[in-house]
Design an enzyme around this catalytic site. Structure first.
Site, short mmCIF file in Angstrom:
data_model
loop_
_atom_site.label_atom_id
_atom_site.label_comp_id
_atom_site.label_asym_id
_atom_site.label_seq_id
_atom_site.Cartn_x
_atom_site.Cartn_y
_atom_site.Cartn_z
N GLU A 258 16.49 -12.41 -7.74
CA GLU A 258 15.96 -13.78 -8.01
C GLU A 258 14.93 -13.71 -9.17
O GLU A 258 13.99 -13.05 -9.05
CB GLU A 258 15.25 -14.28 -6.55
CG GLU A 258 15.16 -15.89 -6.56
CD GLU A 258 13.63 -15.95 -7.05
OE1 GLU A 258 13.31 -16.20 -8.38
OE2 GLU A 258 12.61 -15.95 -6.25
N CYS A 297 9.10 -20.04 -9.31
CA CYS A 297 10.16 -19.57 -9.92
C CYS A 297 11.08 -20.91 -9.67
O CYS A 297 12.17 -20.89 -10.50
CB CYS A 297 10.96 -18.58 -9.10
SG CYS A 297 11.06 -18.88 -7.58
#
Length: 676
Positions: A258, A297
């Site tokens: 990720e 993020c």
């Protein structure tokens, strides 16, 4: 002030910082706070301890045992979260940020614990999908199963969420039965270390289930095997370096990433100023820019608006950002704290300068802004910075440069197709959002952008009061994305657990599949019930225990009475000629629900006993019509048992109705709650 020693927990021992240790500064003051790292960690001993001690202990438990363990850990952390709050302020996070990181991580563990109890069996094998019939008579069958990998999960986490980032990976790993070695980012590892100490000191985890590396991993990745998993969160550059490790490539070791994500938020063409959607859009984007000082993020990096609304968006968003108080995160008045470090501050300012080559700064001057209760020069403070890109088609850096802080760029679109094209130029993201009250706009965005984003978040006046926000990954849903975002998937409920398990196709007879899966398979051996199954407690019932009922004839009077009593006078039950014109019926037939009612009458034991409630039925199928004069009988078998609490459990019964010629006329699964 002495530095805080941030230790590692390796092979059952706490090991203080040593050779190779580095200092960690407070994000708020810039002063040295802690030290972490030890180049002398025996990584091979850690791997062996996890695989041999931790893995064996976890695999000896059922999914429900592990779920209860995860719930207990979450409860314990919740009882000590104030200590985590107090320490986390040094990372620059505000109290509101703590609610996302610390409370959010604990909440994620609770969700996985609940899903483990409700969606997984109280067994050691997870059945993935239905039984496949591979032969004409059903004596040779197939079934996909999932079993725990017999290795270790190495979790490499980012600096921005030192608690949630660990727990959102740890919960599915433990639920799968795989031990974890956690390596947090060094900049905030002191918060992670405290959380790990709390969990280990609780005595809830078996030995070897959790270890911690505070500092560098050394050559740990060089000693992994095909049974291990690496789960990484961080930059695309670091992810690429780790992916290319020869051992990971040679042994096809699972690598979940990720990473960088140029997330976009689209303002729908219907969401003009004065609508609830316009106000919602401004609120959401502002929150995503300032929460965790933009160090998320999932934060909005590109603000995509109709060209006609760009000026209004800039004006409204600038006014809202102007209300953001920047300062010491411990102050109640502070709405945005510091970046995690001064090195991160330098990186954000460098990336903002790159964006400025293609976009015009319209709000936020990093050389002139107020900070309350702290020194703006010593701490890692920056203001929210908003840019406007007038020609996003000709630009490139606004679509590939992520300033990992409170920085975002407004860009206009001509039509919805253009908006989707701009969103997709991020080359893959964790999340895109669209604020619209027009379902057709949402549909076009989903169809045009779905392939480029791991999650698409829609919000409007109908859902705004209960929605969780653009930037909130939920444990129920997939967290990950294609392309630039890493191509991985985390969370997603039981999907996330399967990343730590091997799916295997097994083939064999019904009894073989039943033994492996711990649930009865149609066609398998029946166990004679020593007494009526409804008189036997949950713990007394055996898988495959079967009741075969006597027959009951269905009469025309039964059909007509049921039709008049219920009001279901559908022509197939009442008009013989019309029924015969139907290709499915020979003439008038019994109601399907009449057959279910008669079936219950044939197998139910009416007296008070361990059956507490009928909670539903699944997979109902009617296979052959029943006409007046036909007879039916029932076979009732215990298919599966699932404990729910200390008082009762769910029993799943396989029910088959056959006629006088032993042909199946109906089949379903009955669910009851039975006392222990």
């Amino acid at each position: 002030m002495s530095l805080l020693d941030v230790s590692s927990f390796a092979a059952g021992e706490w090991i203080a910082p040593g050779a190779g240790a580095r200092n960690i500064a407070s994000a708020v003051t810039g002063a040295p706070l802690a030290q972490a790292g030890n180049d002398a960690l025996d990584v091979q001993a850690m791997l062996a301890y996890a695989r041999d001690t931790g893995g064996s202990a976890l695999r000896a438990l059922t999914f429900h045992d592990r779920a209860r363990m995860i719930k207990a850990l979450a409860t314990h952390l919740g009882q000590h979260k104030q200590a985590l709050y107090d320490l986390s302020f040094e990372t620059g996070a505000t109290q509101s940020d703590h609610m996302i990181d610390i409370d959010g991580g604990i909440g994620t563990m609770f969700v996985f614990a609940s899903k483990g109890r409700r969606e997984m069996p109280d067994a050691k094998v997870y059945l993935d999908g239905e039984v496949e019939q591979l032969s004409r008579n059903g004596t040779f069958l197939g079934q996909h199963i999932c079993t725990p990998l017999q290795g270790v999960a190495v979790h490499i986490n980012a600096f921005n969420f030192p608690v949630w980032g660990m727990l959102e990976k740890l919960a599915p790993s433990l639920l799968a039965g795989v031990p974890a070695i956690v390596k947090p980012a060094t900049a905030t590892c002191y918060v992670t270390e405290l959380a790990v100490r709390l969990m280990l000191d609780s005595g809830i985890l078996p030995a070897g289930a959790l270890q911690l590396v505070s500092g560098g991993l050394g050559d740990m990745l060089d000693h992994l095997t095909m049974q291990d998993v690496v789960s990484f969160t961080g930059s695309a550059q670091t992810a690429l370096k780790l992916r290319q490790n020869p051992v990971i490539l040679e042994h096809s070791i699972r690598f979940v990433a990720e990473q960088d994500s140029l997330n976009a938020s689209i303002l729908g063409p219907d969401a003009i100023p004065g609508t609830p959607e316009f106000d919602l859009f401004i609120k959401e984007v502002s929150r995503e820019m300032t929460t965790k000082a933009g160090q998320k993020c999932t934060a909005v990096r590109r603000i995509i608006t109709p060209e006609s609304q760009s000026e209004a968006v800039i004006e409204a968003l600038s006014a809202r950002l102007a209300k953001t108080t920047i300062g010491d995160p411990r102050l109640e008045s502070t709405r945005m704290g510091a970046l995690v470090s001064n090195s991160q501050k330098r990186d954000v300012l460098e990336k903002a300068a790159i964006l400025a080559t293609e976009a015009t700064p319209v709000y936020g001057n990093p050389d002139d802004f107020a900070v309350e209760g702290a020194d703006a020069e010593k701490g890692a403070f920056v203001p929210p910075m908003l840019f406007h890109c007038e020609n996003p088609d000709a630009a490139s850096r606004v679509h590939d440069t992520e300033a990992f802080g409170p920085v975002s760029t407004v860009m206009g679109y001509r039509d919805l197709h253009h908006a989707v094209t701009l969103a997709n130029r991020g080359e893959g993201s964790l999340v895109a959002s669209c604020i619209t009250n027009d379902p057709e706009v949402a549909r076009e965005v989903a169809l045009g952008s779905g392939a480029y984003h791991g999650r698409i978040y829609f919000n409007n006046r109908a859902s705004m009061k209960e929605s969780t926000g653009h930037g909130s990954p939920l444990p129920h849903m997939v967290h990950g994305g294609p392309g630039r975002a890493g191509g991985g998937e985390e969370l997603g409920g039981i999907r996330g657990v399967k990343h730590y398990m091997q799916r295997t196709a097994i083939q064999g007879s019904p009894d073989i599949l039943a033994a492996i899966g711990e649930q009865w398979v149609p066609g398998g051996s029946e166990v004679a019930a020593p007494a009526h199954p409804f008189t036997r407690k949950f713990g007394e019932l055996a898988i495959g225990e079967t009741l075969n009922s006597p027959s009951r004839q269905v009469t025309l009077e039964d059909i007509e009475h049921f039709a008049k009593f219920t009001g279901d006078t559908f022509y197939a039950h009442m008009d013989d000629a019309a029924a015969k014109r139907n290709p499915f019926f020979p003439g008038r037939v019994a109601h399907g629900y009449l057959l279910l009612s008669f079936a219950a009458g044939l197998f139910v034991e009416p007296n008070e006993g361990p059956v507490l409630a009928n909670t539903g039925l699944d997979n109902l199928r009617f296979m052959k019509p029943v006409s007046a004069g036909d007879s039916i009988k029932v076979r009732l078998s215990v298919k599966k048992k699932t404990p729910r609490n200390d008082e009762y459990g769910e029993v799943r019964w396989h029910v088959t109705l056959t006629n006088q010629d032993d042909e199946k006329v109906a089949e379903y699964e009955l669910l009851t709650m039975n006392a222990f």
